[in-house]
Scaffold this active site. Structure first.
Site, mmCIF file in Angstrom:
data_model
loop_
_atom_site.group_PDB
_atom_site.id
_atom_site.type_symbol
_atom_site.label_atom_id
_atom_site.label_comp_id
_atom_site.label_asym_id
_atom_site.label_seq_id
_atom_site.Cartn_x
_atom_site.Cartn_y
_atom_site.Cartn_z
ATOM 1 N N CYS A 176 5.408 8.654 -3.099
ATOM 2 C CA CYS A 176 5.914 8.689 -1.727
ATOM 3 C C CYS A 176 5.640 7.407 -0.954
ATOM 4 O O CYS A 176 5.814 7.372 0.264
ATOM 5 C CB CYS A 176 5.314 9.876 -0.976
ATOM 6 S SG CYS A 176 3.513 9.894 -0.959
ATOM 7 N N LEU A 249 -11.085 -0.572 2.880
ATOM 8 C CA LEU A 249 -10.737 -1.174 1.594
ATOM 9 C C LEU A 249 -11.887 -0.992 0.611
ATOM 10 O O LEU A 249 -13.018 -1.381 0.900
ATOM 11 C CB LEU A 249 -10.423 -2.654 1.779
ATOM 12 C CG LEU A 249 -10.073 -3.434 0.509
ATOM 13 C CD1 LEU A 249 -8.775 -2.917 -0.096
ATOM 14 C CD2 LEU A 249 -9.965 -4.923 0.811
ATOM 15 N N GLY A 252 -13.553 -1.774 -5.919
ATOM 16 C CA GLY A 252 -13.997 -1.616 -7.306
ATOM 17 C C GLY A 252 -12.993 -0.936 -8.209
ATOM 18 O O GLY A 252 -13.245 -0.763 -9.398
ATOM 19 N N ASP A 293 -6.369 18.058 -4.951
ATOM 20 C CA ASP A 293 -5.757 17.085 -5.857
ATOM 21 C C ASP A 293 -6.809 16.115 -6.391
ATOM 22 O O ASP A 293 -6.585 14.921 -6.469
ATOM 23 C CB ASP A 293 -4.631 16.326 -5.151
ATOM 24 C CG ASP A 293 -3.723 15.581 -6.142
ATOM 25 O OD1 ASP A 293 -3.636 16.019 -7.303
ATOM 26 O OD2 ASP A 293 -3.116 14.573 -5.749
#
Length: 478
Positions: A176, A249, A252, A293
């Protein structure tokens, strides 16, 4: 460490790259710039420290030599990495041709310069385009992203976004939308901006979901959360075509990529990561939130170090549990969904235990390097594998894994949700009664600085007993 011999100009000769381990780099940037600049080098990475460079001349050089425009020194890289940089390592040139202005990078180094992970090669030139990533000496030593102010790509973003952020390269993409690196104007802080289209999409070929509602749900969930192992949201910008979610952000990479690169995690590392995942999911469950999820792609690592903080992300399918504690929506990634989700009965309900099943699949993959359930297993359809809880401990991959670790996998991958182990019980499991793991995780999470209500019980106060869990079918060869 041995010193490289000095050359006639007083600078030590460039050290061969074979003497240095591959790393990622980190940088910091200070605001600045000129309205007439045609380009900018934005610093990126994990371990190096560079300032950003506004570009208004037609040629710039970078290297250890004092005559370079960007002089690389110990303020940027530790010595063992610094010695892999040539005295004049590279040159960026803006030149005029019959087709207009163009920018190219020329590699002048001994150890090489990389653009988007591809070696340029000494004496070679490569066109430098908007959002290209530059690495020095090794492709993982990322130092700059080139931003071309003459490029018109930014015009496609809404004014409200462009006023706050400079959009950069794509970090990832999904069904999406995509995730892009971005820099906040003024401070040059780095963020990951998730761009989600408002168009409808089909979930698992069955259900139409309005993406606007899904985005609003994700934003509302994230804004309410404050845990070191859960991705933080910083800003949300809405436009007629898309929603832009500004997230912290994390550099790794995904847990999935780490496991694939190593084939499988050693048991102490898997334990450290899983302990943090359990703490994050317990926090979510305490807040009345089921993620729904959970998968290795949605577990991010804060650094390339083996001992690193993990972060749970992507709450697009999360939902605040209703008062009866039941969820009815069919969702999730097929290989990670719990059997009760797949039954698809009109009266089927499921609780937070679906996350525990997904955690069991993740732990299995971390320890063994292969999934417990897969459409690639031809002896039984994927759905049947999950509904029956049929998985195999293959002898070669599980040879060095302890029995307590296997036992925790079994208890999480229990078909009957009423018998399946909970997150609280998983944290009490003997495999996780490891003071060293708890101490490292606590340090990484910085729990001593958090409010008391956000802190979780230390390992020393956890009970070591568990009731036996029944109702699981398993095929094991270990």
């Amino acid at each position: 460490m041995s010193q490289a011999p000095a050359s006639q100009d007083g600078l030590p000769n460039t050290q061969d790259i074979s003497d240095v381990e591959a790393i990622y780099s980190q940088s910091q940037e200070q605001p600045g710039g000129d309205v007439q600049k045609w380009g900018r080098l934005f610093p990126v990475g994990i371990r190096a420290k560079f300032d950003g460079l506004d570009m208004f001349k037609n040629e710039y050089t970078l290297g250890r030599g004092e005559s370079c425009d960007v002089v690389v020194g110990l303020q940027n890289l530790v010595e063992k990495y610094l010695l892999t940089i040539s005295k004049t390592h590279l040159k960026v040139v803006r030149a005029e041709a019959s087709t207009g202005w163009h920018v190219y990078l020329e590699d002048l180094s001994s150890n090489g310069t990389f653009v988007n992970g591809e070696l340029v090669g000494r004496g070679n030139k490569v066109a430098l385009k908007n959002n290209d990533e530059i690495s020095l000496s090794m492709k993982l030593l990322k130092v700059f992203v080139f931003h071309d102010y003459m490029d018109n790509d930014s015009a496609s973003y809404p004014e409200q976004l462009r006023a706050r952020y400079t959009m950069s390269r794509v970090l990832g993409a999904g069904a999406c939308g995509e995730v892009r690196l971005a820099f906040r104007k003024g401070t040059m802080e780095r963020f990951a901006i998730k761009i989600i289209s408002k168009k409808k999409f089909t979930l698992r070929g069955q259900h139409q979901i309005n993406q606007t509602d899904a985005v609003a749900n994700e934003v509302n969930v994230l804004r309410a959360l404050d845990h070191p192992c859960v991705i933080r949201i910083h800003d949300v910008i809405d436009s007629p075509a898309a929603v832009y979610i500004v997230l912290e952000l994390v550099e790794g990479g995904e847990l999935f990529d780490r496991v694939m690169a190593l084939k499988q995690l050693d048991e102490p590392t898997a334990k450290l990561y899983f302990y943090q995942m359990l703490q994050a999911v317990r926090y979510l469950h305490q807040k009345g939130i089921a993620h729904r999820d959970l998968k290795p792609e949605n577990v991010l690592l804060a650094s390339e170090e083996q001992e690193t903080l993990v972060k749970i992300t992507d709450f697009g399918l999360a939902k605040i549990v209703e008062e009866d504690g039941l969820l009815k929506t069919l969702c999730g990634t097929p290989t990670y969904v719990a059997p009760e989700v797949l039954r698809r009965r009109p009266d089927a309900n499921y609780t937070h235990s679906v996350d525990c099943w997904s955690l069991g699949v993740i732990l299995f993959i971390c320890l063994a390097g292969y999934p417990p359930f897969s459409p690639e297993y031809k002896d039984m359809p994927l759905q049947e594998q999950i509904l029956r809880g049929r998985f195999t401990f293959q002898r070669r991959q599980w040879r060095g894994v302890s029995e307590p670790a296997k036992d925790l996998v079994r208890r999480l991958l229990t078909v009957d949700p009423a018998q399946r182990i909970s997150v609280e019980q998983a944290l009490q499991h003997p495999w996780l009664q490891d003071k060293k793991t708890a101490a490292v995780a606590d340090r990484l999470m910085g729990r001593g600085k958090r409010r008391a209500e956000d802190c979780l019980a230390p390992a020393g106060r956890r009970r070591r007993t568990l009731a036996d869990v029944n109702g699981h079918q398993e095929t094991a060869t270990s």
